[in-house]
Design a protein around this motif. Sequence first.
Motif, short mmCIF file in Angstrom:
data_model
loop_
_atom_site.label_atom_id
_atom_site.label_comp_id
_atom_site.label_asym_id
_atom_site.label_seq_id
_atom_site.Cartn_x
_atom_site.Cartn_y
_atom_site.Cartn_z
N GLU A 170 23.12 -22.78 -3.45
CA GLU A 170 24.41 -22.31 -3.93
C GLU A 170 24.20 -21.53 -5.23
N GLY A 171 24.65 -20.27 -5.25
CA GLY A 171 24.53 -19.44 -6.44
C GLY A 171 23.19 -18.79 -6.65
N GLU A 172 22.24 -18.99 -5.77
CA GLU A 172 20.88 -18.45 -5.95
C GLU A 172 20.86 -16.95 -5.68
N ALA A 173 20.07 -16.24 -6.49
CA ALA A 173 19.95 -14.79 -6.34
C ALA A 173 18.70 -14.33 -7.07
N GLY A 174 18.44 -13.02 -6.98
CA GLY A 174 17.34 -12.43 -7.73
C GLY A 174 17.88 -11.75 -8.98
N PHE A 175 17.01 -11.59 -9.98
CA PHE A 175 17.41 -10.91 -11.21
C PHE A 175 16.87 -9.48 -11.21
N ALA A 176 17.78 -8.52 -11.29
CA ALA A 176 17.39 -7.11 -11.34
C ALA A 176 17.14 -6.70 -12.79
N ALA A 177 16.15 -7.35 -13.41
CA ALA A 177 15.93 -7.18 -14.85
C ALA A 177 14.74 -6.31 -15.18
N ASP B 236 0.87 -1.17 0.00
CA ASP B 236 0.00 0.00 0.00
C ASP B 236 0.91 1.22 0.00
N ARG B 237 0.39 2.38 0.31
CA ARG B 237 1.20 3.61 0.26
C ARG B 237 2.24 3.68 1.37
N ARG B 238 2.11 2.86 2.40
CA ARG B 238 3.02 2.93 3.53
C ARG B 238 3.97 1.75 3.61
N HIS B 239 3.46 0.55 3.39
CA HIS B 239 4.22 -0.66 3.69
C HIS B 239 4.83 -1.26 2.43
N GLY B 240 6.14 -1.51 2.50
CA GLY B 240 6.83 -2.09 1.36
C GLY B 240 8.06 -2.86 1.78
N LEU B 241 8.64 -3.60 0.80
CA LEU B 241 9.84 -4.39 1.03
C LEU B 241 10.81 -4.20 -0.12
N ALA B 242 12.08 -4.39 0.16
CA ALA B 242 13.12 -4.49 -0.86
C ALA B 242 13.96 -5.72 -0.53
N VAL B 243 14.51 -6.37 -1.54
CA VAL B 243 15.23 -7.62 -1.30
C VAL B 243 16.64 -7.56 -1.87
N SER B 244 17.57 -8.15 -1.13
CA SER B 244 18.96 -8.28 -1.55
C SER B 244 19.27 -9.75 -1.83
N ASP B 245 20.27 -9.97 -2.68
CA ASP B 245 20.80 -11.31 -2.85
C ASP B 245 21.27 -11.84 -1.49
N PRO B 246 21.42 -13.16 -1.35
CA PRO B 246 21.72 -13.73 -0.03
C PRO B 246 22.97 -13.15 0.63
N VAL B 247 22.84 -12.94 1.91
CA VAL B 247 23.93 -12.56 2.80
C VAL B 247 23.96 -13.60 3.92
N ASP B 248 25.11 -14.20 4.13
CA ASP B 248 25.23 -15.29 5.10
C ASP B 248 24.25 -16.42 4.80
N GLY B 249 24.05 -16.68 3.51
CA GLY B 249 23.25 -17.83 3.10
C GLY B 249 21.77 -17.64 3.05
N ARG B 250 21.27 -16.40 3.25
CA ARG B 250 19.84 -16.14 3.19
C ARG B 250 19.56 -14.80 2.52
N PHE B 251 18.45 -14.74 1.75
CA PHE B 251 18.06 -13.47 1.16
C PHE B 251 17.82 -12.46 2.28
N ARG B 252 18.27 -11.24 2.06
CA ARG B 252 18.08 -10.17 3.04
C ARG B 252 16.91 -9.29 2.60
N VAL B 253 16.04 -8.94 3.54
CA VAL B 253 14.83 -8.18 3.23
C VAL B 253 14.80 -6.89 4.04
N LEU B 254 14.57 -5.78 3.33
CA LEU B 254 14.35 -4.47 3.96
C LEU B 254 12.86 -4.21 4.06
N SER B 255 12.45 -3.53 5.11
CA SER B 255 11.04 -3.21 5.29
C SER B 255 10.86 -1.72 5.58
N THR B 256 9.77 -1.16 5.05
CA THR B 256 9.39 0.22 5.36
C THR B 256 7.92 0.25 5.76
#
Length: 365
Positions: A194-201, A154-174
């Motif tokens: 191993e090697g898993e990530a997101g595509f910034a496409a 919605d207008r307030r709540h959101g997330l952003a995601v990073s490729d894994p750090v220490d073996g897990r995807f990292r998630v930002l929240s607002t």
Amino acid sequence: MRRLGKTRRTVRTSRGRGRVAAAACGAALAVLTALPAQAHPAPPHWELEDTGVTARLRGLAAVDRHTAWVAGTQGVVLRTADGGATWRDVSPPGAAGLQFRDVEAFDARRAVVLAIGEGEASRVYRTDDGGTTWTESFRNTDPRAFYDCMTFFDRRHGLAVSDPVDGRFRVLSTGDGGRTWTVLPDAGMPAAQEGEAGFAASGQCLVASGARDVWLATGGAARARVLHSSDRGLTWKTADVPVPAGDPARGVFALAFRDRAHGLAVGGDYRPDQPSPRAAATTADGGRTWRPASGPPPAYRSGVAWLPHSRTAALAVGPAGTDLTTDAGRTWRTLDTGSYDTVDCTPDLGCWAAGEQGRVARLES
């Protein structure tokens, strides 16, 4: 993801000429989705708009038929409020060296953009005045993190995601519309392959539907996966997706959900000299299970969007063309061979696409 490296939006309803244009587009889309392929005399087509830039525009947020934001290489952010007739350069000052890959817009004045990259190259900016001024609301200080995409519930709540750090995807929240961000605990995040990530496409590797559901698309590993959270990113479950995998260039690149249950996944192998069979899949249970498309797009696709007010029609785009499905993703047929990276549609029947060399187009009947 270093190799390449939707969101629910609140929109304004068009009036006057916009209603007429929207009705005409809606009628054309209704005809298109009702007729068999051989009966289509003149399907809707992309109408290119002159943006005046050569940046590759992988970030796109369509507000309505008249208003859209795009973001891309060279730190470029553009906005139109007249259906693409003119574009205003509203790039944040000092951002020329950044790679913007996602933009999420709440209306014609408020938007959030994400820059990707290792360490401090990953940043988030927000504007409340149509891009006249920007505030940097997040700068990554962890050299191991690499943020790929973001989404808002919605207008307030959101997330952003990073490729894994220490073996897990990292998630930002607002919780304040992207003005401040907090890294979520990773206790509820499954281990990455191993090697898993997101595509910034295309800004569509992380998408939301409703108030709490969010999905994350992955690639680059032995299996392509989609991760689902029903509590705004605190806990996640994984599901394998039957699209090309087993290589850093393969996986799920984009997702689109029309509700909590029904979703589309597209991707493949982004290398132009490699084939991408089975480059699309569907789910009807919120991402717990995925089925391959029986008639997938003929090549890699990086963006996907449901057509407005349709339960069965959607568009998929990529560097080699645009495809249409009229049966909820089971089969696809090519509409256009132009190069686009991302696509977005709005409730007032506006559909936009963006890509390389400053290409932006609007769907016309």
